[in-house]
Design a protein around this motif. Structure first.
Motif, PDB file in Angstrom:
ATOM      1  N   HIS A  10     -13.902   6.500  -1.277  1.00 66.24           N
ATOM      2  CA  HIS A  10     -12.652   6.562  -2.054  1.00 66.24           C
ATOM      3  C   HIS A  10     -11.567   7.296  -1.256  1.00 66.24           C
ATOM      4  CE1 HIS A  10     -15.601   6.933  -5.713  1.00 66.24           C
ATOM      5  NE2 HIS A  10     -15.654   5.729  -5.163  1.00 66.24           N
ATOM      6  N   ILE A  11     -11.937   8.425  -0.656  1.00 69.80           N
ATOM      7  CA  ILE A  11     -10.964   9.212   0.114  1.00 69.80           C
ATOM      8  C   ILE A  11     -10.463   8.414   1.309  1.00 69.80           C
ATOM      9  CG2 ILE A  11     -10.699  11.241   1.599  1.00 69.80           C
ATOM     10  CD1 ILE A  11     -12.656  12.699  -0.326  1.00 69.80           C
ATOM     11  N   MET A  12     -11.372   7.769   2.028  1.00 73.00           N
ATOM     12  CA  MET A  12     -10.965   7.002   3.204  1.00 73.00           C
ATOM     13  C   MET A  12      -9.990   5.898   2.821  1.00 73.00           C
ATOM     14  SD  MET A  12     -11.333   6.768   6.489  1.00 73.00           S
ATOM     15  CE  MET A  12     -11.364   5.643   7.903  1.00 73.00           C
ATOM     16  N   LEU A  13     -10.256   5.210   1.746  1.00 74.92           N
ATOM     17  CA  LEU A  13      -9.352   4.146   1.301  1.00 74.92           C
ATOM     18  C   LEU A  13      -7.996   4.709   0.920  1.00 74.92           C
ATOM     19  CD1 LEU A  13     -11.958   2.146  -0.764  1.00 74.92           C
ATOM     20  CD2 LEU A  13     -10.626   1.189   1.132  1.00 74.92           C
ATOM     21  N   GLU A  14      -7.987   5.843   0.250  1.00 75.84           N
ATOM     22  CA  GLU A  14      -6.716   6.477  -0.114  1.00 75.84           C
ATOM     23  C   GLU A  14      -5.964   6.933   1.123  1.00 75.84           C
ATOM     24  OE1 GLU A  14      -5.132   6.768  -2.901  1.00 75.84           O
ATOM     25  OE2 GLU A  14      -6.625   6.068  -4.345  1.00 75.84           O
ATOM     26  N   GLU A  15      -6.669   7.525   2.062  1.00 77.24           N
ATOM     27  CA  GLU A  15      -6.019   7.994   3.288  1.00 77.24           C
ATOM     28  C   GLU A  15      -5.449   6.832   4.094  1.00 77.24           C
ATOM     29  OE1 GLU A  15      -5.259  10.951   4.096  1.00 77.24           O
ATOM     30  OE2 GLU A  15      -6.801  12.410   3.551  1.00 77.24           O
ATOM     31  N   CYS A  16      -6.157   5.723   4.109  1.00 73.50           N
ATOM     32  CA  CYS A  16      -5.703   4.559   4.882  1.00 73.50           C
ATOM     33  C   CYS A  16      -4.631   3.770   4.149  1.00 73.50           C
ATOM     34  CB  CYS A  16      -6.891   3.641   5.178  1.00 73.50           C
ATOM     35  SG  CYS A  16      -8.095   4.321   6.333  1.00 73.50           S
ATOM     36  N   GLY A  17      -4.471   4.014   2.849  1.00 75.57           N
ATOM     37  CA  GLY A  17      -3.471   3.283   2.081  1.00 75.57           C
ATOM     38  C   GLY A  17      -3.840   1.845   1.817  1.00 75.57           C
ATOM     39  N   LEU A  18      -5.146   1.540   1.833  1.00 76.47           N
ATOM     40  CA  LEU A  18      -5.586   0.168   1.599  1.00 76.47           C
ATOM     41  C   LEU A  18      -5.719  -0.097   0.096  1.00 76.47           C
ATOM     42  CD1 LEU A  18      -8.378  -0.129   4.303  1.00 76.47           C
ATOM     43  CD2 LEU A  18      -6.215  -1.370   4.285  1.00 76.47           C
ATOM     44  N   PRO A  19      -5.299  -1.252  -0.370  1.00 72.50           N
ATOM     45  CA  PRO A  19      -5.502  -1.575  -1.786  1.00 72.50           C
ATOM     46  C   PRO A  19      -6.981  -1.832  -2.057  1.00 72.50           C
ATOM     47  CG  PRO A  19      -4.560  -3.447  -0.615  1.00 72.50           C
ATOM     48  CD  PRO A  19      -4.574  -2.309   0.357  1.00 72.50           C
ATOM     49  N   TYR A  20      -7.451  -1.302  -3.171  1.00 67.88           N
ATOM     50  CA  TYR A  20      -8.859  -1.495  -3.515  1.00 67.88           C
ATOM     51  C   TYR A  20      -9.044  -1.493  -5.024  1.00 67.88           C
ATOM     52  CZ  TYR A  20      -9.201   3.617  -4.227  1.00 67.88           C
ATOM     53  OH  TYR A  20      -9.035   4.913  -4.663  1.00 67.88           O
ATOM     54  N   ARG A  21     -10.152  -2.075  -5.439  1.00 68.83           N
ATOM     55  CA  ARG A  21     -10.532  -2.112  -6.844  1.00 68.83           C
ATOM     56  C   ARG A  21     -11.939  -1.559  -6.965  1.00 68.83           C
ATOM     57  NH1 ARG A  21     -13.043  -5.919 -10.489  1.00 68.83           N
ATOM     58  NH2 ARG A  21     -13.415  -7.399  -8.774  1.00 68.83           N
ATOM     59  N   VAL A  22     -12.126  -0.613  -7.876  1.00 65.77           N
ATOM     60  CA  VAL A  22     -13.430   0.021  -8.042  1.00 65.77           C
ATOM     61  C   VAL A  22     -14.235  -0.684  -9.126  1.00 65.77           C
ATOM     62  CG1 VAL A  22     -14.642   2.153  -8.598  1.00 65.77           C
ATOM     63  CG2 VAL A  22     -12.523   2.244  -7.300  1.00 65.77           C
ATOM     64  N   ILE A  23     -15.466  -1.018  -8.803  1.00 63.58           N
ATOM     65  CA  ILE A  23     -16.407  -1.555  -9.774  1.00 63.58           C
ATOM     66  C   ILE A  23     -17.476  -0.487  -9.976  1.00 63.58           C
ATOM     67  CG2 ILE A  23     -18.123  -3.333 -10.275  1.00 63.58           C
ATOM     68  CD1 ILE A  23     -15.423  -4.064  -7.734  1.00 63.58           C
TER      69      ILE A  23
END
Length: 230
Positions: A16-29
């Protein structure tokens, strides 16, 4: 948009942190590990070790969907996809990778066992509690010594080693550790905790977090279901 199959655990928060830091769009399941959702056939099709997290990137390196399990591999994939948080030079890259492996092979497994015997085991086994609590303190000492001579875990720049290690150390109280005994680590910890992307990352699925100490959760995580061939 990257799909993240996860739960609010240290390994989940790493991604979660890596995705936030990279600014990538994501959806959590959400994958409720206390309810046994990690044994769902769809999840096992791309996470055969029945552990979270796992991701599915609809646009992989060759333009086709890419599924990955193992949080360390996912961090490396996201670093490669974005060109961020992993040094480009060979020396710096291997220095970062050794500390990522330190987390994957040391901090994660050992602190996981510390959590198990201090919090989740149905009986308190003094030898196991002492063994893993002492190992936790030893590992904190390794990190503290490193940070006495390095601004971040792998060198002068914040990167995937910091992202991998930080979520595991958030449970220091449950691990029988006093952060005051590790002043260099404490300064680093407070700095990382203040990062906006880190704060967003550890908040992902936080509303679903609960103690996994009821009989059903124990059975799903540590009982016969875990050891069946799925």
């Amino acid at each position: 948009m990257i799909e993240v199959y996860s739960w609010p655990t240290p390994n989940g928060h790493k991604v979660h942190i890596m995705l936030e830091e990279c600014g990538l769009p994501y959806r959590v399941i959400p994958v409720d590990i206390g309810a046994g959702e990690q044994f769902d056939a769809k999840f096992l099709s791309f996470s055969p070790n029945n552990k979270i997290p796992a991701i599915v990137d609809p646009v992989g390196p060759d333009g086709r969907p890419m599924a990955l399990f193992e949080s360390g591999a996912i961090l490396l994939y996201l670093a490669g996809k974005t060109g961020r948080f992993l040094p480009a030079d060979t020396r710096g890259r291997y220095e970062a990778l050794q500390w990522l492996m330190f987390q994957m092979g040391g901090i994660g497994p050992m602190l996981g066992q510390t959590h198990h015997f201090r919090l989740y085991a149905p009986e308190k086994i003094e030898y196991a509690i002492d063994r893993y609590t002492n190992e936790a303190r030893r590992l904190y000492g390794v990190v503290d010594k490193r940070l006495a001579h390095s601004k971040y875990i792998a060198g002068p720049a914040y990167g995937i080693a910091d992202i991998a290690i930080f979520p595991w150390l958030r449970g220091w109280k449950n691990q029988g550790v006093d952060l005051a005994e590790y002043p260099h680590l404490r300064g680093w910890f407070d700095e990382i905790a203040a990062r906006p992307a880190v704060q967003r990352g550890v908040a992902v699925l936080e509303e679903k977090r609960r103690p996994l100490v009821d009989d059903k959760a124990r059975e799903q995580l540590f009982g016969a279901t875990q050891y069946k061939r799925h």
